[in-house]
Design an enzyme around this catalytic site. Structure first.
Site, PDB file in Angstrom:
ATOM      1  N   SER A 127       0.837  -1.199   0.000  1.00  0.00           N
ATOM      2  CA  SER A 127       0.000   0.000   0.000  1.00  0.00           C
ATOM      3  C   SER A 127       0.877   1.256   0.000  1.00  0.00           C
ATOM      4  CB  SER A 127      -0.956  -0.047   1.195  1.00  0.00           C
ATOM      5  OG  SER A 127      -2.003   0.880   1.055  1.00  0.00           O
ATOM      6  N   ASP A 150      -9.593  -5.951  -4.209  1.00  0.00           N
ATOM      7  CA  ASP A 150      -9.059  -4.796  -3.476  1.00  0.00           C
ATOM      8  C   ASP A 150      -9.975  -3.595  -3.687  1.00  0.00           C
ATOM      9  OD1 ASP A 150      -7.554  -2.704  -2.383  1.00  0.00           O
ATOM     10  OD2 ASP A 150      -5.659  -3.588  -3.024  1.00  0.00           O
ATOM     11  N   HIS A 181      -7.264  -6.064  -0.011  1.00  0.00           N
ATOM     12  CA  HIS A 181      -6.111  -5.160   0.039  1.00  0.00           C
ATOM     13  C   HIS A 181      -4.943  -5.713   0.844  1.00  0.00           C
ATOM     14  CE1 HIS A 181      -4.142  -1.299  -0.409  1.00  0.00           C
ATOM     15  NE2 HIS A 181      -4.048  -1.140   0.899  1.00  0.00           N
TER      16      HIS A 181
END
Length: 287
Positions: free
Chosen positions: A97, A230, A258
């Site tokens: 991320s 995601d 995610h």
């Protein structure tokens, strides 16, 4: 998970897990509102074969949360200083991320420290991002955040979570989201989170692109891992990485959101192992 140790770097406390031995070093960089704890399901197994370094970024987890620069560039410098402090000259860098954006910036600023690059649901590859992060990046969010995670709600949530776990009902994806949410009860963490978020996101989405970073070092092995469910950073961004760097290895995991490292840790471990075993690290040219 291995024991966390603390290192003083330029007057700030840096929390880091440093586990395992070997010629190969992995640097694991967590995402927004996360910590080294996000690697809990993959780190012990990886540490059986590699030296694994998983810091809490400044402003996150158990690291200091000063009023300072929380840009990608500042994080990249901090990671370089951490590796220097630990006596590590280069590593395979794995970013999740926000950590993916930091990893690409790290490659840009300190290319000789980067042997390989692995991105898991990475930021910095396109403008799209979940609507909650857009809202929190908007002006005035600092007035709302103190009341979105009050102590009674956290206590009740933790009790329900404990009961569900004892009943054998677990949601790794939900646990990661809850960990991030519950951290907002701490004022310093909230303030550091907002400074970090606003350095990369505004109401229109991600405001920083690192796509041009991917082509900076010829011969650098690149792996991208993404979940096809995601909802925070869409899987389409994985194909942006592939377009920017056609030799990138792309693995899309069905039914994963995610947080691939907690939703399918065995598969992530397998992919990282295979990535290291089948690629030659970028030439080390630091002189």
């Amino acid at each position: 998970m291995a024991e966390t140790k603390f290192i003083d770097i330029h007057g700030a406390r840096q929390a880091v897990v440093d586990e395992g031995e070997g010629d190969e070093v992995l640097l694991l960089i967590h995402g927004m509102a996360g910590s080294a704890h996000t690697w809990r399901d993959v780190l012990p197994q990886l540490a059986k074969k590699y030296r694994v370094i998983a810091p809490d970024l400044l402003g996150h987890g158990q690291s200091s949360k000063p009023r300072t620069d929380y840009s990608l560039g500042a994080f990249a410098v901090g990671l370089r200083d951490l590796l220097d402090e630990l006596g590590v000259s280069s590593a395979t860098v794995v970013g999740h991320s926000l950590g993916g954006g930091v990893a690409m910036q790290f490659l840009y600023q300190h290319p000789d420290y980067c042997r390989r690059l692995a991105l898991i649901s990475s930021g910095g590859l396109g403008p799209d991002v979940g609507w909650i992060l857009r809202l929190l990046a908007a002006p005035g969010a600092e007035l709302v955040m103190p009341v979105i995670a009050p102590s009674p709600v956290l206590r009740a949530g933790n009790a329900v979570r404990s009961w569900l776990s004892s009943a054998g009902l677990r949601s790794p994806r939900g646990a990661e989201i809850w960990n991030a949410y519950s951290s907002f009860s701490d004022r310093e963490t909230r303030e550091a989170f907002l400074r970090t978020l606003r350095s990369v996101v505004d109401y229109r989405g991600q405001s920083v692109s690192a796509l041009n970073r991917l082509n900076l070092r010829e011969g650098l092995p690149v792996l991208a891992i993404w979940g096809d469910e995601d909802s925070i950073i869409p899987v389409e961004h994985a194909y942006s990485a592939l377009n920017a760097r056609p030799d990138c290895r792309l693995e899309v995991l069905p039914g994963v959101g995610h947080f691939a490292q907690v939703e399918q840790p065995a598969r992530v471990i397998e992919l990282i192992d295979e990535f290291i075993a089948t690629t030659q690290p970028a030439d080390q040219t630091r002189g």
